[in-house]
Scaffold this active site. Structure first.
Site, PDB file in Angstrom:
ATOM      1  N   SER A  16     -42.265  11.355  54.823  1.00  0.00           N
ATOM      2  CA  SER A  16     -43.238  10.675  55.676  1.00  0.00           C
ATOM      3  C   SER A  16     -42.590  10.323  57.008  1.00  0.00           C
ATOM      4  CB  SER A  16     -43.763   9.392  55.002  1.00  0.00           C
ATOM      5  OG  SER A  16     -42.725   8.445  54.835  1.00  0.00           O
ATOM      6  N   ASP A  67     -33.872   7.903  44.782  1.00  0.00           N
ATOM      7  CA  ASP A  67     -34.047   6.541  45.294  1.00  0.00           C
ATOM      8  C   ASP A  67     -32.725   6.057  45.879  1.00  0.00           C
ATOM      9  OD1 ASP A  67     -34.531   3.874  45.794  1.00  0.00           O
ATOM     10  OD2 ASP A  67     -35.324   3.425  43.797  1.00  0.00           O
ATOM     11  N   TYR A 160     -31.586  -6.110  59.892  1.00  0.00           N
ATOM     12  CA  TYR A 160     -31.948  -4.733  60.280  1.00  0.00           C
ATOM     13  C   TYR A 160     -31.097  -4.268  61.460  1.00  0.00           C
ATOM     14  CZ  TYR A 160     -34.858  -0.959  62.232  1.00  0.00           C
ATOM     15  OH  TYR A 160     -35.308   0.237  62.741  1.00  0.00           O
ATOM     16  N   LYS A 164     -28.468  -1.128  61.698  1.00  0.00           N
ATOM     17  CA  LYS A 164     -28.652  -0.017  62.630  1.00  0.00           C
ATOM     18  C   LYS A 164     -27.503   0.081  63.633  1.00  0.00           C
ATOM     19  CE  LYS A 164     -32.514   1.895  61.269  1.00  0.00           C
ATOM     20  NZ  LYS A 164     -32.541   3.298  60.767  1.00  0.00           N
TER      21      LYS A 164
END
Length: 260
Positions: A16, A67, A160, A164
């Site tokens: 996706s 996963d 996050y 990153k």
């Protein structure tokens, strides 16, 4: 146009969003594709779409359900890569998770959602690099983030952004280490792009309206589309970018240049 069926592009998180958009562009160019994701239905749907695009090239499409948050599953993925009978020439690390939360509200568990993903990417990439070295080269693109460059008060993202920023540093270190092995490593750093990553905290039926509020945040005047990012990724994977490694490209509608 004919490509070797024994040379593959591997997209982690390829069922996706930006990963699938990249897989589709590569499939349209005749690449054989391996996509990795954890949702069986999304994988099956993506595989059908990619097979339609690769039919004229007689290319192969594999969909591996794994996963990245599960150690046993990650080990299984690494074993698959280690024993894979083919050259994984291109790797895109597109798997991601995003759920803004105030720093003081982070728990160990949700912190680990970010860091655990980085850990899996680290060791899966290691396995792919071993395959690339055995076949004399390859290209890697990591999907980083604008949030790793600067903080946005409206979307508190300490964990996050930490993850990153680590991925950006990882990109540059690998570029240095692997240059002698004919392996290029780059990253893209998107700003707000409409993808399913926002479904973790925004109802899908309200996503368009919620993201529309960020159009003016970007100097170009709109949020990004998945193909905006895929365009840059496929270029970085291509021979046209053969003199580019260690780069972290801001594909962000101008956000890092300034504000409207």
């Amino acid at each position: 146009m004919t490509k070797s069926n024994n040379v593959y592009s591997l997209i982690i998180g390829g069922s996706s969003g930006m990963g699938l958009a990249t897989a589709q562009q590569l499939a349209e160019q005749g690449h054989s594709i391996i996509i990795v994701g954890r949702d069986a239905d999304k994988l099956a749907s993506a595989k059908v779409r990619l097979e339609l695009l690769t039919r004229e090239f007689n290319s192969q499409v594999h969909a591996w359900q794994e996963d990245l948050y599960d150690t046993e599953s990650v080990n299984h993925l690494i074993a698959r890569i280690d024993t894979f009978d083919g050259h994984i020439k291109q790797l895109v690390n597109a798997a991601g998770y995003f759920n803004p939360k105030a720093f003081s509200e982070h728990s160990v568990d949700d912190y680990e959602l970010y860091m655990g993903l980085n850990r899996s990417i680290f060791f899966v990439t290691q396995a792919v690099v071993n395959n690339m070295k055995a076949h004399h080269g390859g290209e890697i693109v990591n999907i980083g983030s604008m949030w790793a460059h600067q903080a946005i008060k409206a979307t508190p993202s300490s964990a996050y952004s930490m993850a990153k920023a680590g991925l950006h540093a990882f990109t540059q270190h690998l570029a240095m280490e692997l240059a002698d092995s004919n392996i290029r490593v780059n990253a893209v750093a998107p700003a707000v792009v409409k993808t399913p990553i926002y479904n973790s905290f925004i109802d899908p039926s309200e996503l368009d309206q919620a993201l529309a509020g960020f159009n003016a945040f970007h100097p170009i005047g709109r949020i990004g589309k998945v193909d905006d990012i895929a365009n840059a990724i496929t270029f970085l994977l291509s021979d046209k970018a053969s003199w580019v490694t260690g780069a972290i490209w801001n594909i962000d509608g101008g956000v890092m240049a300034g504000r409207n």
